[in-house]
Motif scaffolding. Structure first.
Motif, PDB file in Angstrom:
ATOM      1  N   PRO A 100     -56.171 -44.374   7.725  1.00 59.31           N
ATOM      2  CA  PRO A 100     -57.099 -45.518   7.713  1.00 59.31           C
ATOM      3  C   PRO A 100     -57.519 -46.036   9.080  1.00 59.31           C
ATOM      4  CG  PRO A 100     -55.361 -45.836   6.092  1.00 59.31           C
ATOM      5  CD  PRO A 100     -54.964 -44.679   6.942  1.00 59.31           C
ATOM      6  N   LEU A 101     -56.573 -46.298   9.969  1.00 55.12           N
ATOM      7  CA  LEU A 101     -56.927 -46.873  11.261  1.00 55.12           C
ATOM      8  C   LEU A 101     -57.789 -45.923  12.088  1.00 55.12           C
ATOM      9  CD1 LEU A 101     -53.651 -48.723  12.285  1.00 55.12           C
ATOM     10  CD2 LEU A 101     -55.859 -49.766  11.710  1.00 55.12           C
ATOM     11  N   LYS A 102     -57.469 -44.653  12.042  1.00 57.04           N
ATOM     12  CA  LYS A 102     -58.276 -43.666  12.775  1.00 57.04           C
ATOM     13  C   LYS A 102     -59.680 -43.594  12.198  1.00 57.04           C
ATOM     14  CE  LYS A 102     -58.012 -38.922  14.539  1.00 57.04           C
ATOM     15  NZ  LYS A 102     -59.388 -38.521  14.222  1.00 57.04           N
ATOM     16  N   PHE A 103     -59.781 -43.689  10.886  1.00 52.62           N
ATOM     17  CA  PHE A 103     -61.086 -43.659  10.230  1.00 52.62           C
ATOM     18  C   PHE A 103     -61.917 -44.878  10.629  1.00 52.62           C
ATOM     19  CE2 PHE A 103     -63.848 -44.438   6.486  1.00 52.62           C
ATOM     20  CZ  PHE A 103     -64.545 -43.241   6.490  1.00 52.62           C
ATOM     21  N   VAL A 104     -61.305 -46.052  10.616  1.00 51.35           N
ATOM     22  CA  VAL A 104     -61.994 -47.277  11.022  1.00 51.35           C
ATOM     23  C   VAL A 104     -62.482 -47.148  12.461  1.00 51.35           C
ATOM     24  CG1 VAL A 104     -61.715 -49.746  11.509  1.00 51.35           C
ATOM     25  CG2 VAL A 104     -60.747 -48.774   9.417  1.00 51.35           C
ATOM     26  N   ALA A 105     -61.602 -46.681  13.333  1.00 51.39           N
ATOM     27  CA  ALA A 105     -61.949 -46.529  14.740  1.00 51.39           C
ATOM     28  C   ALA A 105     -63.122 -45.572  14.930  1.00 51.39           C
ATOM     29  CB  ALA A 105     -60.735 -46.047  15.532  1.00 51.39           C
ATOM     30  N   ASN A 106     -63.086 -44.443  14.248  1.00 52.62           N
ATOM     31  CA  ASN A 106     -64.150 -43.447  14.390  1.00 52.62           C
ATOM     32  C   ASN A 106     -65.497 -43.982  13.911  1.00 52.62           C
ATOM     33  OD1 ASN A 106     -62.373 -41.586  15.431  1.00 52.62           O
ATOM     34  ND2 ASN A 106     -62.070 -40.492  13.509  1.00 52.62           N
ATOM     35  N   GLU A 107     -65.509 -44.625  12.742  1.00 53.55           N
ATOM     36  CA  GLU A 107     -66.779 -45.050  12.154  1.00 53.55           C
ATOM     37  C   GLU A 107     -67.370 -46.283  12.846  1.00 53.55           C
ATOM     38  OE1 GLU A 107     -68.352 -43.132  10.275  1.00 53.55           O
ATOM     39  OE2 GLU A 107     -66.669 -41.762  10.044  1.00 53.55           O
ATOM     40  N   LEU A 108     -66.512 -47.152  13.365  1.00 52.94           N
ATOM     41  CA  LEU A 108     -67.017 -48.308  14.100  1.00 52.94           C
ATOM     42  C   LEU A 108     -67.188 -48.016  15.581  1.00 52.94           C
ATOM     43  CD1 LEU A 108     -65.092 -51.349  12.522  1.00 52.94           C
ATOM     44  CD2 LEU A 108     -67.387 -50.501  12.006  1.00 52.94           C
ATOM     45  N   GLU A 109     -66.790 -46.805  15.985  1.00 53.47           N
ATOM     46  CA  GLU A 109     -66.885 -46.360  17.377  1.00 53.47           C
ATOM     47  C   GLU A 109     -66.136 -47.303  18.304  1.00 53.47           C
ATOM     48  OE1 GLU A 109     -71.117 -45.952  18.022  1.00 53.47           O
ATOM     49  OE2 GLU A 109     -71.067 -43.873  17.305  1.00 53.47           O
ATOM     50  N   VAL A 110     -64.900 -47.571  17.930  1.00 49.73           N
ATOM     51  CA  VAL A 110     -64.008 -48.390  18.747  1.00 49.73           C
ATOM     52  C   VAL A 110     -62.705 -47.626  18.920  1.00 49.73           C
ATOM     53  CG1 VAL A 110     -65.020 -50.565  17.972  1.00 49.73           C
ATOM     54  CG2 VAL A 110     -63.064 -49.611  16.735  1.00 49.73           C
ATOM     55  N   SER A 111     -61.827 -48.148  19.760  1.00 50.60           N
ATOM     56  CA  SER A 111     -60.528 -47.511  19.946  1.00 50.60           C
ATOM     57  C   SER A 111     -59.631 -47.828  18.751  1.00 50.60           C
ATOM     58  CB  SER A 111     -59.873 -48.022  21.230  1.00 50.60           C
ATOM     59  OG  SER A 111     -59.591 -49.415  21.107  1.00 50.60           O
ATOM     60  N   VAL A 112     -58.581 -47.043  18.600  1.00 54.26           N
ATOM     61  CA  VAL A 112     -57.624 -47.298  17.522  1.00 54.26           C
ATOM     62  C   VAL A 112     -56.951 -48.646  17.733  1.00 54.26           C
ATOM     63  CG1 VAL A 112     -55.466 -46.518  16.462  1.00 54.26           C
ATOM     64  CG2 VAL A 112     -57.222 -44.849  17.065  1.00 54.26           C
ATOM     65  N   SER A 113     -56.732 -49.028  18.995  1.00 47.72           N
ATOM     66  CA  SER A 113     -56.108 -50.324  19.273  1.00 47.72           C
ATOM     67  C   SER A 113     -57.020 -51.463  18.824  1.00 47.72           C
ATOM     68  CB  SER A 113     -55.774 -50.456  20.757  1.00 47.72           C
ATOM     69  OG  SER A 113     -56.941 -50.353  21.556  1.00 47.72           O
ATOM     70  N   THR A 114     -58.343 -51.298  19.012  1.00 48.82           N
ATOM     71  CA  THR A 114     -59.283 -52.321  18.544  1.00 48.82           C
ATOM     72  C   THR A 114     -59.309 -52.366  17.020  1.00 48.82           C
ATOM     73  OG1 THR A 114     -60.685 -52.125  20.511  1.00 48.82           O
ATOM     74  CG2 THR A 114     -61.706 -53.047  18.533  1.00 48.82           C
ATOM     75  N   ALA A 115     -59.281 -51.200  16.396  1.00 52.59           N
ATOM     76  CA  ALA A 115     -59.232 -51.146  14.930  1.00 52.59           C
ATOM     77  C   ALA A 115     -57.964 -51.830  14.415  1.00 52.59           C
ATOM     78  CB  ALA A 115     -59.278 -49.697  14.460  1.00 52.59           C
ATOM     79  N   THR A 116     -56.866 -51.637  15.127  1.00 59.06           N
ATOM     80  CA  THR A 116     -55.606 -52.275  14.752  1.00 59.06           C
ATOM     81  C   THR A 116     -55.726 -53.785  14.820  1.00 59.06           C
ATOM     82  OG1 THR A 116     -54.325 -50.385  15.574  1.00 59.06           O
ATOM     83  CG2 THR A 116     -53.150 -52.467  15.322  1.00 59.06           C
ATOM     84  N   ARG A 117     -56.352 -54.288  15.889  1.00 57.69           N
ATOM     85  CA  ARG A 117     -56.526 -55.734  16.033  1.00 57.69           C
ATOM     86  C   ARG A 117     -57.433 -56.300  14.937  1.00 57.69           C
ATOM     87  NH1 ARG A 117     -56.706 -54.370  21.556  1.00 57.69           N
ATOM     88  NH2 ARG A 117     -58.985 -54.470  21.622  1.00 57.69           N
ATOM     89  N   LEU A 118     -58.502 -55.565  14.600  1.00 61.49           N
ATOM     90  CA  LEU A 118     -59.410 -56.024  13.550  1.00 61.49           C
ATOM     91  C   LEU A 118     -58.687 -56.154  12.213  1.00 61.49           C
ATOM     92  CD1 LEU A 118     -62.607 -53.906  14.355  1.00 61.49           C
ATOM     93  CD2 LEU A 118     -62.344 -56.373  14.643  1.00 61.49           C
ATOM     94  N   MET A 119     -57.864 -55.170  11.894  1.00 59.20           N
ATOM     95  CA  MET A 119     -57.160 -55.202  10.613  1.00 59.20           C
ATOM     96  C   MET A 119     -56.044 -56.247  10.614  1.00 59.20           C
ATOM     97  SD  MET A 119     -58.848 -53.330   8.671  1.00 59.20           S
ATOM     98  CE  MET A 119     -57.742 -53.579   7.276  1.00 59.20           C
ATOM     99  N   ALA A 120     -55.452 -56.496  11.778  1.00 60.80           N
ATOM    100  CA  ALA A 120     -54.432 -57.550  11.868  1.00 60.80           C
ATOM    101  C   ALA A 120     -55.091 -58.912  11.627  1.00 60.80           C
ATOM    102  CB  ALA A 120     -53.759 -57.517  13.236  1.00 60.80           C
TER     103      ALA A 120
END
Length: 204
Positions: free
Chosen positions: A139-159
């Motif tokens: 999930p986090l890698k998928f979010v990062a790829n599709e939103l074109e952000v880093s995995v760390s940013t995707a992690t913060r968004l989901m937190a």
């Protein structure tokens, strides 16, 4: 070259939340897989307990005389890839109660959008995370790829989504705590080992 085709897609669907639905069952047929002398037939379905797409059964049919199915051949079958790839084709997304779109059409919209606010990014991240969890992708890698952000940013968004009560069914408390720890680690100033103040030595 590998090719995947869908057969016998069930007309019934399951609403998994956030405007996302998936067929209850479908058959996927994979041909042209390197090292696989025949067609791989996978009966896939959405498991309401696991809350994701799974393989209910897997069958390998040899191409014809001169080929055989062996244990080694079976180990080469990419079951997870076939389930995830086929599941993407039976997922649909309705944004804001609007018209339901295919997975690919939804992703086209996501990729075409720009200039999202933080709140908009959080909302989109939740939908993407739920899709990935449903079709059994990371999930986090998928979010990062599709939103074109880093995995760390995707992690913060989901937190942040978890904090706002938007993804409590997706992100367990244990996972959320790990996200918080990772966020704090990334935000803390980096200190080179040995650069801190020297303390008294034991036994001195």
């Amino acid at each position: 070259m590998s090719e995947l085709a869908l057969e016998s897609v069930a007309p019934s669907r399951v609403d998994v939340g956030d405007g996302i639905s998936i067929a209850t069952a479908w058959d996927a047929v994979v041909t042209g897989e390197p090292g696989i002398p025949g067609a791989v037939r996978i009966a896939a379905e959405y498991d309401p307990v696991l809350r994701r797409a799974v393989a209910a059964s897997v069958r390998l049919d040899r191409s014809g005389e001169g080929d055989e199915v062996t244990a080694l051949t079976l180990r080469e079958v990419r079951v997870q890839w076939a389930v995830a790839t086929s599941a993407m084709r039976v997922v649909s997304v309705s944004r804001g109660g609007g018209e339901s779109k295919s997975f690919s059409a939804y992703l086209d919209d996501v990729r075409a959008a720009g200039g999202r606010t933080t709140e908009e990014a959080i909302t989109e991240a939740v939908v993407l995370y739920r899709i990935a969890a449903t079709v059994n992708l990371a999930p986090l890698k998928f979010v990062a790829n599709e939103l074109e952000v880093s995995v760390s940013t995707a992690t913060r968004l989901m937190a942040k989504a978890r904090q706002q009560g938007l993804a409590t069914d997706l992100i367990t408390r244990e996972t959320y705590n790990r996200m918080q720890e990772e966020q704090q680690r990334m935000m803390s100033p980096h200190q080179v080992p040995g650069s801190g103040p020297a303390g008294p030595s034991i036994g001195r």
